[in-house]
Scaffold this motif. Structure first.
Motif, mmCIF file in Angstrom:
data_model
loop_
_atom_site.group_PDB
_atom_site.id
_atom_site.type_symbol
_atom_site.label_atom_id
_atom_site.label_comp_id
_atom_site.label_asym_id
_atom_site.label_seq_id
_atom_site.Cartn_x
_atom_site.Cartn_y
_atom_site.Cartn_z
ATOM 1 N N UNK A 323 33.341 -51.263 6.371
ATOM 2 C CA UNK A 323 32.413 -50.814 5.316
ATOM 3 C C UNK A 323 32.720 -51.444 3.968
ATOM 4 N N UNK A 324 33.174 -52.688 4.003
ATOM 5 C CA UNK A 324 33.560 -53.376 2.772
ATOM 6 C C UNK A 324 32.516 -54.435 2.427
ATOM 7 N N UNK A 325 32.023 -54.458 1.191
ATOM 8 C CA UNK A 325 31.087 -55.519 0.808
ATOM 9 C C UNK A 325 31.801 -56.872 0.775
ATOM 10 N N UNK A 326 31.044 -57.933 0.968
ATOM 11 C CA UNK A 326 31.600 -59.276 1.036
ATOM 12 C C UNK A 326 30.786 -60.210 0.147
ATOM 13 N N UNK A 327 31.499 -61.011 -0.644
ATOM 14 C CA UNK A 327 30.870 -62.110 -1.369
ATOM 15 C C UNK A 327 31.281 -63.390 -0.654
ATOM 16 N N UNK A 357 31.001 -61.262 -7.730
ATOM 17 C CA UNK A 357 32.241 -60.492 -7.640
ATOM 18 C C UNK A 357 32.310 -59.473 -8.770
ATOM 19 N N UNK A 358 31.987 -59.894 -9.984
ATOM 20 C CA UNK A 358 32.017 -58.993 -11.137
ATOM 21 C C UNK A 358 31.052 -57.827 -10.939
ATOM 22 N N UNK A 359 29.867 -58.114 -10.416
ATOM 23 C CA UNK A 359 28.879 -57.055 -10.199
ATOM 24 C C UNK A 359 29.399 -56.019 -9.208
ATOM 25 N N UNK A 360 30.070 -56.474 -8.171
ATOM 26 C CA UNK A 360 30.626 -55.543 -7.187
ATOM 27 C C UNK A 360 31.770 -54.725 -7.794
ATOM 28 N N UNK A 361 32.595 -55.358 -8.617
ATOM 29 C CA UNK A 361 33.745 -54.656 -9.187
ATOM 30 C C UNK A 361 33.339 -53.643 -10.245
ATOM 31 N N UNK A 362 32.252 -53.910 -10.948
ATOM 32 C CA UNK A 362 31.884 -53.047 -12.078
ATOM 33 C C UNK A 362 30.819 -52.016 -11.733
ATOM 34 N N UNK A 363 30.219 -52.123 -10.562
ATOM 35 C CA UNK A 363 29.204 -51.139 -10.173
ATOM 36 C C UNK A 363 29.870 -49.931 -9.532
ATOM 37 N N UNK A 364 29.169 -48.809 -9.560
ATOM 38 C CA UNK A 364 29.693 -47.590 -8.946
ATOM 39 C C UNK A 364 29.736 -47.762 -7.431
ATOM 40 N N UNK A 365 30.725 -47.196 -6.760
ATOM 41 C CA UNK A 365 30.773 -47.260 -5.294
ATOM 42 C C UNK A 365 29.482 -46.747 -4.680
#
Length: 409
Positions: A323-327, A357-365
């Motif tokens: 269940x992990x997003x991937x770039x 990557x930044x969008x994934x790190x800064x967005x809410x889970x």
């Protein structure tokens, strides 16, 4: 039940890296229905400790040592012979003698060859049904290496690409069926070997979703909330190139916006070039770990920044199963035949990759997105369905599984 000879270029156990995962799952599935004789090489001294485990699935086993330095010297004979260095690298009299003796003494119904480099061992046995799992179009990998390499290795890689492509086409003409890891890979091979196109098949990898289960309890490596992870064998050139490109071209851009971001490179036998990356702030190189799942379970996202790639990336399937997003780059995404879904971001430049990557790190889970990642794998990449397709190719008559039979998933 049939009696099968299975040849692998690397011992298919433990299933702890890309090619061994596919090779092991074929072995495990075939052993449920057939008698299997395994011939394989061991190129990692640590793998000898797993030799006895193969008796669980195999009637007989021949394991031959492969010393990489000696094999590289032997591969030079390919220059004299005018053949691909890869074939000479895996040439071994002991393995050939075992294959010859087995086929003479046992009623072998079919042969499965994993990797084209093992095909010469059964080249003379055209009376037996032979299936060749190329997995990827390896010749094109060498062509990609040539693009990124400097002289003189650029010339060596280009020569290997040309010679291996000729060998791949020759083998595909003589084997009953050729298998590739994705429809895109099979279509690519059909374009370079159109006379073989009717007996080229695509059978994708699966993923062990019971093992890569996000619901398990995993120790936290304590890498922080902005933890990025890459998994893979770190002596493999394509993986080395990927992490070096990510660190040198992308990671500083990420840290400029998310200064707490950390990047962990998880995988066996990191090269000197990879180990040197750990000297940079925010980067860790773990080397071999007993279990990659804790790193996936507690990461914010995985990356697959492959510039050199063919086929389907197991690292992507495993991350999605957890269940992990991937770039990932377009090269890494090419093998995903059912779209990438909401859990994947595809980016082809350093700037676009950093932004994703930044969008994934800064967005809410996003629990819905994480659930979709897992559902995607369960729907499209189950090993049982894949192995059933391979079994049909192995046990079909030449008349029913020859030209015209297509296996595309």
């Amino acid at each position: 039940m049939a009696e099968l000879l299975y040849l692998c270029h690397r011992i298919p156990y433990p299933p702890n890296k890309g090619d061994k995962i596919r090779a092991f799952n074929w072995l495990r599935a075939l052993a449920r229905r057939h008698t299997v004789h395994l011939g394989s090489f061991v190129d990692d001294p640590d793998d000898w400790s797993h030799a006895d485990a193969l008796a669980r699935w195999c009637e007989s086993v021949c394991l031959r040592p492969l010393a990489p330095r000696r094999a590289k010297l032997r591969s030079l004979s390919g220059v004299v012979r005018g053949e691909a260095l890869s074939f000479a690298y895996y040439r071994d009299g002991g393995m050939q003698a075992w294959v010859d003796r087995l086929i003479q003494e046992r009623a072998i119904d079919a042969v499965l060859v994993f990797s084209s480099t093992m095909a010469p061992y059964v080249a003379r046995y055209d009376h037996v049904r032979r299936i060749l799992d190329f997995v990827d179009v390896d010749s094109d990998k060498w062509a990609q290496y040539a693009v990124h390499a400097r002289a003189p290795m650029r010339w060596v890689y280009a020569r290997e690409a040309k010679a291996l492509a000729a060998g791949e086409r020759r083998l595909a003409r003589t084997f009953d069926a050729s298998v590739f890891v994705s429809a895109a890979e099979a279509d690519f091979f059909r374009r370079i070997a159109p006379d073989c196109s009717t007996h080229v098949h695509a059978i994708a990898n699966g993923v062990d979703a019971d093992y890569f289960d996000p619901g398990g309890s995993y120790p936290d490596p304590a890498r922080g909330d902005a933890h990025i992870v890459f998994t893979g064998a770190m002596d493999y050139g394509a993986n080395v190139d990927a992490v070096c490109w990510f660190v040198e071209e992308v990671f500083d851009r990420v840290r400029a916006v998310v200064p707490e971001a950390r990047f962990t490179i998880v995988g066996t036998r990191p090269t000197r070039q990879v180990r040197a990356l750990a000297q940079r702030d925010g980067i860790e190189v773990t080397g071999a770990v007993p279990d990659v799942r804790p790193y996936l379970a507690h990461a914010r996202l995985a990356v697959a920044p492959m510039r050199i790639a063919r086929g389907l990336q197991n690292k992507v399937l495993e991350a999605l199963s957890m269940s992990l997003p991937v770039v990932l780059t377009p090269q890494a995404a090419a093998g995903l035949e059912n779209g990438t879904g909401a859990a994947c971001d595809v980016a082809d430049t350093p700037g676009a990759f950093a932004e994703a990557v930044i969008a994934r790190l800064t967005s809410a889970p996003d629990d819905d997105m994480r659930g979709a990642a897992r559902a995607y794998v369960l729907a499209h990449y189950a090993w049982d369905a894949r192995s059933a397709e391979l079994d049909r190719l192995l046990t079909a008559s030449n008349e029913s599984a020859g030209p015209g039979m297509e296996t595309r998933q």
